[in-house]
Design a protein around this motif. Structure first.
Motif, PDB file in Angstrom:
ATOM      1  N   PHE A 294       0.859  -1.181   0.000  1.00 53.04           N
ATOM      2  CA  PHE A 294       0.000   0.000   0.000  1.00 53.04           C
ATOM      3  C   PHE A 294       0.893   1.228   0.000  1.00 53.04           C
ATOM      4  CE2 PHE A 294      -3.151   3.009   0.999  1.00 53.04           C
ATOM      5  CZ  PHE A 294      -4.397   2.423   0.862  1.00 53.04           C
ATOM      6  N   PRO A 295       0.715   2.152  -0.976  1.00 57.62           N
ATOM      7  CA  PRO A 295       1.616   3.319  -1.005  1.00 57.62           C
ATOM      8  C   PRO A 295       1.380   4.223   0.199  1.00 57.62           C
ATOM      9  CG  PRO A 295      -0.139   3.550  -2.645  1.00 57.62           C
ATOM     10  CD  PRO A 295      -0.273   2.164  -2.062  1.00 57.62           C
ATOM     11  N   ILE A 296       2.452   4.710   0.773  1.00 55.89           N
ATOM     12  CA  ILE A 296       2.332   5.592   1.931  1.00 55.89           C
ATOM     13  C   ILE A 296       1.933   6.987   1.470  1.00 55.89           C
ATOM     14  CG2 ILE A 296       4.752   6.329   2.025  1.00 55.89           C
ATOM     15  CD1 ILE A 296       4.523   5.894   5.117  1.00 55.89           C
ATOM     16  N   ASP A 297       1.207   7.701   2.300  1.00 54.65           N
ATOM     17  CA  ASP A 297       0.710   9.032   1.951  1.00 54.65           C
ATOM     18  C   ASP A 297       0.537   9.806   3.247  1.00 54.65           C
ATOM     19  OD1 ASP A 297      -0.269  11.024   0.279  1.00 54.65           O
ATOM     20  OD2 ASP A 297      -1.586   9.637  -0.800  1.00 54.65           O
ATOM     21  N   ASP A 298       0.276  11.113   3.118  1.00 57.22           N
ATOM     22  CA  ASP A 298      -0.009  11.795   4.379  1.00 57.22           C
ATOM     23  C   ASP A 298      -1.298  11.206   4.927  1.00 57.22           C
ATOM     24  OD1 ASP A 298      -2.305  13.960   3.814  1.00 57.22           O
ATOM     25  OD2 ASP A 298      -0.911  13.835   2.107  1.00 57.22           O
ATOM     26  N   ASN A 299      -1.409  11.249   6.240  1.00 59.58           N
ATOM     27  CA  ASN A 299      -2.428  10.434   6.899  1.00 59.58           C
ATOM     28  C   ASN A 299      -3.845  10.738   6.427  1.00 59.58           C
ATOM     29  OD1 ASN A 299      -2.958   8.467   9.130  1.00 59.58           O
ATOM     30  ND2 ASN A 299      -4.223  10.178   9.815  1.00 59.58           N
ATOM     31  N   TRP A 302      -4.433   9.222   3.016  1.00 58.48           N
ATOM     32  CA  TRP A 302      -4.553   7.769   3.176  1.00 58.48           C
ATOM     33  C   TRP A 302      -5.924   7.389   3.728  1.00 58.48           C
ATOM     34  CZ3 TRP A 302      -5.180   5.326   7.991  1.00 58.48           C
ATOM     35  CH2 TRP A 302      -5.320   3.936   7.892  1.00 58.48           C
TER      36      TRP A 302
ATOM     37  N   TYR B 181      11.948  11.719  26.467  1.00 57.98           N
ATOM     38  CA  TYR B 181      11.043  10.745  27.061  1.00 57.98           C
ATOM     39  C   TYR B 181      11.474  10.389  28.467  1.00 57.98           C
ATOM     40  CZ  TYR B 181       8.986   9.953  22.467  1.00 57.98           C
ATOM     41  OH  TYR B 181       8.341  10.106  21.270  1.00 57.98           O
ATOM     42  N   ILE B 261      -0.409  -7.677  12.459  1.00 52.21           N
ATOM     43  CA  ILE B 261      -0.193  -6.696  13.524  1.00 52.21           C
ATOM     44  C   ILE B 261      -1.559  -6.355  14.140  1.00 52.21           C
ATOM     45  CG2 ILE B 261       0.486  -4.288  13.988  1.00 52.21           C
ATOM     46  CD1 ILE B 261       2.956  -5.728  13.295  1.00 52.21           C
ATOM     47  N   LEU B 263      -3.093  -3.518  16.644  1.00 55.17           N
ATOM     48  CA  LEU B 263      -2.731  -2.268  17.315  1.00 55.17           C
ATOM     49  C   LEU B 263      -3.151  -2.286  18.788  1.00 55.17           C
ATOM     50  CD1 LEU B 263      -3.305   0.470  14.621  1.00 55.17           C
ATOM     51  CD2 LEU B 263      -1.455  -1.148  14.933  1.00 55.17           C
TER      52      LEU B 263
ATOM     53  N   CYS C 254      11.223  11.696  15.722  1.00 52.00           N
ATOM     54  CA  CYS C 254      10.299  10.923  14.881  1.00 52.00           C
ATOM     55  C   CYS C 254       9.686   9.804  15.713  1.00 52.00           C
ATOM     56  CB  CYS C 254      11.048  10.301  13.704  1.00 52.00           C
ATOM     57  SG  CYS C 254      11.625  11.527  12.499  1.00 52.00           S
ATOM     58  N   THR C 255       8.530   9.300  15.259  1.00 50.54           N
ATOM     59  CA  THR C 255       8.005   8.051  15.809  1.00 50.54           C
ATOM     60  C   THR C 255       7.688   7.119  14.651  1.00 50.54           C
ATOM     61  OG1 THR C 255       5.733   8.874  15.845  1.00 50.54           O
ATOM     62  CG2 THR C 255       6.997   9.119  17.878  1.00 50.54           C
ATOM     63  N   ILE C 274       5.343   7.918  11.475  1.00 58.82           N
ATOM     64  CA  ILE C 274       4.921   6.858  10.558  1.00 58.82           C
ATOM     65  C   ILE C 274       3.947   5.961  11.305  1.00 58.82           C
ATOM     66  CG2 ILE C 274       5.727   4.919   9.147  1.00 58.82           C
ATOM     67  CD1 ILE C 274       6.758   7.677   8.217  1.00 58.82           C
ATOM     68  N   ALA C 276       1.690   2.671  12.288  1.00 59.58           N
ATOM     69  CA  ALA C 276       2.030   1.255  12.398  1.00 59.58           C
ATOM     70  C   ALA C 276       1.831   0.547  11.064  1.00 59.58           C
ATOM     71  CB  ALA C 276       1.149   0.600  13.462  1.00 59.58           C
ATOM     72  N   SER C 278       3.079   0.685   8.252  1.00 59.61           N
ATOM     73  CA  SER C 278       3.223   1.407   6.984  1.00 59.61           C
ATOM     74  C   SER C 278       4.616   1.184   6.416  1.00 59.61           C
ATOM     75  CB  SER C 278       2.981   2.901   7.212  1.00 59.61           C
ATOM     76  OG  SER C 278       1.675   3.097   7.722  1.00 59.61           O
ATOM     77  N   ILE C 284      10.856  11.371   3.098  1.00 56.08           N
ATOM     78  CA  ILE C 284       9.786  12.258   3.557  1.00 56.08           C
ATOM     79  C   ILE C 284      10.439  13.521   4.089  1.00 56.08           C
ATOM     80  CG2 ILE C 284       7.903  12.534   5.218  1.00 56.08           C
ATOM     81  CD1 ILE C 284       7.317   9.595   4.967  1.00 56.08           C
ATOM     82  N   GLN C 289       2.142  13.238   9.919  1.00 55.97           N
ATOM     83  CA  GLN C 289       1.782  11.831  10.114  1.00 55.97           C
ATOM     84  C   GLN C 289       1.573  11.196   8.743  1.00 55.97           C
ATOM     85  OE1 GLN C 289       0.949  10.460  13.413  1.00 55.97           O
ATOM     86  NE2 GLN C 289       0.933   8.459  12.418  1.00 55.97           N
ATOM     87  N   TYR C 290       2.171  10.035   8.542  1.00 51.91           N
ATOM     88  CA  TYR C 290       2.088   9.353   7.248  1.00 51.91           C
ATOM     89  C   TYR C 290       1.609   7.923   7.463  1.00 51.91           C
ATOM     90  CZ  TYR C 290       4.718  13.360   5.611  1.00 51.91           C
ATOM     91  OH  TYR C 290       5.100  14.641   5.313  1.00 51.91           O
ATOM     92  N   SER C 291       0.782   7.446   6.545  1.00 52.72           N
ATOM     93  CA  SER C 291       0.205   6.107   6.697  1.00 52.72           C
ATOM     94  C   SER C 291       0.101   5.413   5.352  1.00 52.72           C
ATOM     95  CB  SER C 291      -1.212   6.192   7.290  1.00 52.72           C
ATOM     96  OG  SER C 291      -1.211   6.932   8.483  1.00 52.72           O
ATOM     97  N   GLY C 292       0.028   4.114   5.402  1.00 55.38           N
ATOM     98  CA  GLY C 292      -0.196   3.316   4.202  1.00 55.38           C
ATOM     99  C   GLY C 292      -0.464   1.875   4.596  1.00 55.38           C
TER     100      GLY C 292
END
Lengths: 331, 331, 331
Positions: A294-299, A302, B181, B261, B263, C254-255, C274, C276, C278, C284, C289-292
């Protein structure tokens, strides 16, 4: 450690251009090189760096011979990347003491295990009954090789590897409450060929009835899971975090990208390449590159696309309906 | 090792058809069997192999009794797969010496740990203060069981497992540079029930305040990550490379396929089955099979489809616009 | 263990409301708290639980001061989650004996390694030649730190971690049969900053030529793979089962969510998050926040949508064709 260029070319061959007395203190990338470094140009896309690198010497292919010679010392060789690999090997032998041959006193080796006289069994390794470690093979530290498992010659097994834990096999049994699992004892072993390298904390399970087999020249990165009765063909390579489920058969010279999963009982032909993080859900009969991520994208983008994806089949039907109305005879 | 068929049926039951004196040297699949092997037919889709197998004896269900008897020796039993499981167990007991009961001298066991007299603590294991290892449970080699953690009876813990490392908990603190942290100490432990098997290099973290709990009969494959305060219901099973994030609650009799996975803070009902490599992003309240994997394809087809996927939401809007124009009243 | 509230506030600060003599026996969540417990309200979405919790004392922010005071004892503090973190630390120091400073007799430490006097090297650890372990750093048990690798001050390294195994580097060589791999010796090391925590069975490979670098304050969960020559910026955090491929550069703060994969040679800017599972396939450059991830669904719905997804590019073309016919001038 510092060596003369002349010494490198004397050991590893290649055509030396320029000052053979030049002192080399380290190996570097073109970009990171200082004047006391030797660097290499293997990938044509970095060719422009030849003009800007500070390297005291560059290892290049015949095609850029003149360009390299114009800027200073160079070694010309048909395959600069292979030359670089051999240079690292020669360098490592000079820089680091060879690991002590034999069994570290802290290792726990069953008396019935067969350890080649020049093998290295590192600290806190465990080698089970009847296991067999081939000539020149090195178990780094904290490696477990289970009962009856074998590794061929010139292998490298990094720390934390577990070879020969039980495969994951259970018979589901109806019970009060619904279900319980009955263990299927794993009676096979693991057989590993020559020149195999296995990364840290990787696991290779023993077979249920027959053996799990890793053929010659296979390279496995860290944290890989190889299920029971898998067969990996010669000179295949897998990056970190890959999972190969039970009874899968991987061809020769395959590559599997990091985090990819191959489901159980599937076959991959020779020369199949799986992209990172892809999931192989059917057997692949033809060589080639295969992907499924799945291509990553901004949240927020997505989220919208993922929500729509759950209606994709319906969208197809709606397109069909539109096409039907769109047909000249119907409109 | 070789046994008479009569001996197998004597030990494990079932109706023996044909020559009870026939010698059996190994257990095999129908396909791989030789005349000295006993094989089993559990999955109806392999039924055609009954006609071609070389097996000296086949274990079958009542439905194929006549067909099996016609070809030679057979054992008829209501559940051939369970019979096969028990046969492997009996075979293993005869073939391999039982692991030595007690604590291997190379293991490091805190004096306050409670180890059942018939437990097996293998080489180079570490058992922390106040930990508790139940009757008949076996830690293979290089297993860590942290302080205060407990495992019930008849468990099998494979090499490299880490039970009771700290869960991943931190409070973000504004600091110069933006953020740092602060550690949240993990004050809970891990409680594992009876008849649990845990695969090589799998990790189960201790809870933050309460305990992480693995109920009876759970089976975990290799390289699985179980976060802090997870609860896994009885008789659930998970394949290799699965990750269950903190505080997730998995029901009873669930299965999670390899590389999937789940969450954090989600719940899965009893009898939920997650396909390999799927990502559970919301709680699942109904039993059933759930999937979410990008289908693999040749790389160029994937590239085109993946690029279009990033515009899927827009495509939906374009379909809507077409449908609007297509409405009879509008055209 | 039981303490008076007064003692907690005396040690950790905050404004104590209500009976300072009240005895506290444990720390709990609002939901799970009993009258002998202290709980905290950090996330506003749990505010309604203030009315129902049984907790003997609640740690709250100034905004809910009155509400908290009305129900009983409370500690008011600007950042209740940070207060909770510090409370767990203080609690752990009282509850557990501090791990014994120094090198456990079962550990295998090269005489040339530099171990800070107050570092803790746990049971069955392996520390290689020239490695360096900083002040107050603790290696739990069964940790390997390879030759020449270094860890800064106040680090925590959980069991089974492997720092400094070889990165995955090979030069492909044409050979009879098609291909073999020549090893590229990994001449770099791993350099880890201060205040870094590394989860169980995580692996960090040594660099090929330069070092792999983990900056100050980084937190890594379990079963993570960090490839050679990766750089992770200060105060970044990664959840379990993440894979970062070779030479990737991760920014500061980053996370990376559990099971996510970052491909090799990519860069992530500072403050990139990023989701989970993805897969990062391109660099980037912007925080965010980025997701895929393919959305999970019941299996039959997924099957239909996944099948259609393989024709998505074609569907787009069909929409285009419809749009063309739909244009007023054309119909």
């Amino acid at each position: 450690m510092e060596v003369a260029l002349r010494e490198i070319a004397g050991q590893l061959g290649g055509e030396l251009l320029g000052d053979g007395e030049r002192r080399i203190a380290r190996i570097a990338t073109l970009e990171g090189a200082t004047p006391d470094a030797i660097a290499f140009l293997a990938n044509p896309k970095y060719r422009a760096q030849l003009a800007t690198t500070q390297a005291g010497c560059v290892i290049v292919g015949p095609a850029v011979r003149d360009e390299a010679a114009a800027r200073g010392a160079a070694i010309v060789t048909p395959d600069p990347y292979l030359y670089y690999a051999r240079l690292t090997q020669w360098w490592a032998r000079r820089m680091r003491p060879a690991p002590a041959v034999g069994i570290h006193p802290s290792a726990v080796v069953d008396p019935s295990a067969q350890i080649a006289p020049d093998a290295v069994i590192g600290p806190l390794c465990v080698v089970g009954a009847g296991a067999c470690i081939g000539a020149g093979t090195r178990l780094a530290s904290r490696v477990t090789v289970g009962e009856g498992c074998s590794i061929g010659a010139r292998g490298i097994v990094h720390s934390g590897v577990v070879i020969g834990a039980d495969g994951f096999g259970f018979a589901p049994v109806k019970a009060e409450g619904g279900l319980r699992y009955e263990k299927i004892e794993q009676l096979g072993a693991v057989r590993i060929g020559d020149d195999v390298e296995i990364g840290a904390n990787t696991c290779i399970d023993r077979g249920a009835l027959d053996d799990t087999v890793i053929e010659d020249g296979v390279k496995l990165d860290n944290l890989i899971q190889i299920g029971h009765n898998v067969r990996i063909g010669a000179h295949s390579a897998m990056a970190g975090c890959v999972g190969i489920a039970g009874s899968a058969v991987i061809g020769k010279r395959c590559t599997v990208g990091g985090g990819a999963i191959v489901l159980g009982h599937l076959s991959l032909a020779d020369d199949v390449h799986i992209s990172a993080a892809s999931v192989v859900m059917r057997s692949i009969r033809q060589p080639g590159q295969y992907s499924g991520v799945f291509p990553i994208d901004d949240n927020s983008a997505w989220e919208k696309n993922a929500a729509t994806l759950r209606q994709l089949h319906t969208l197809r039907d709606r397109i069909r309906a539109l096409e039907k109305n769109d047909t000249p005879g119907q409109s």
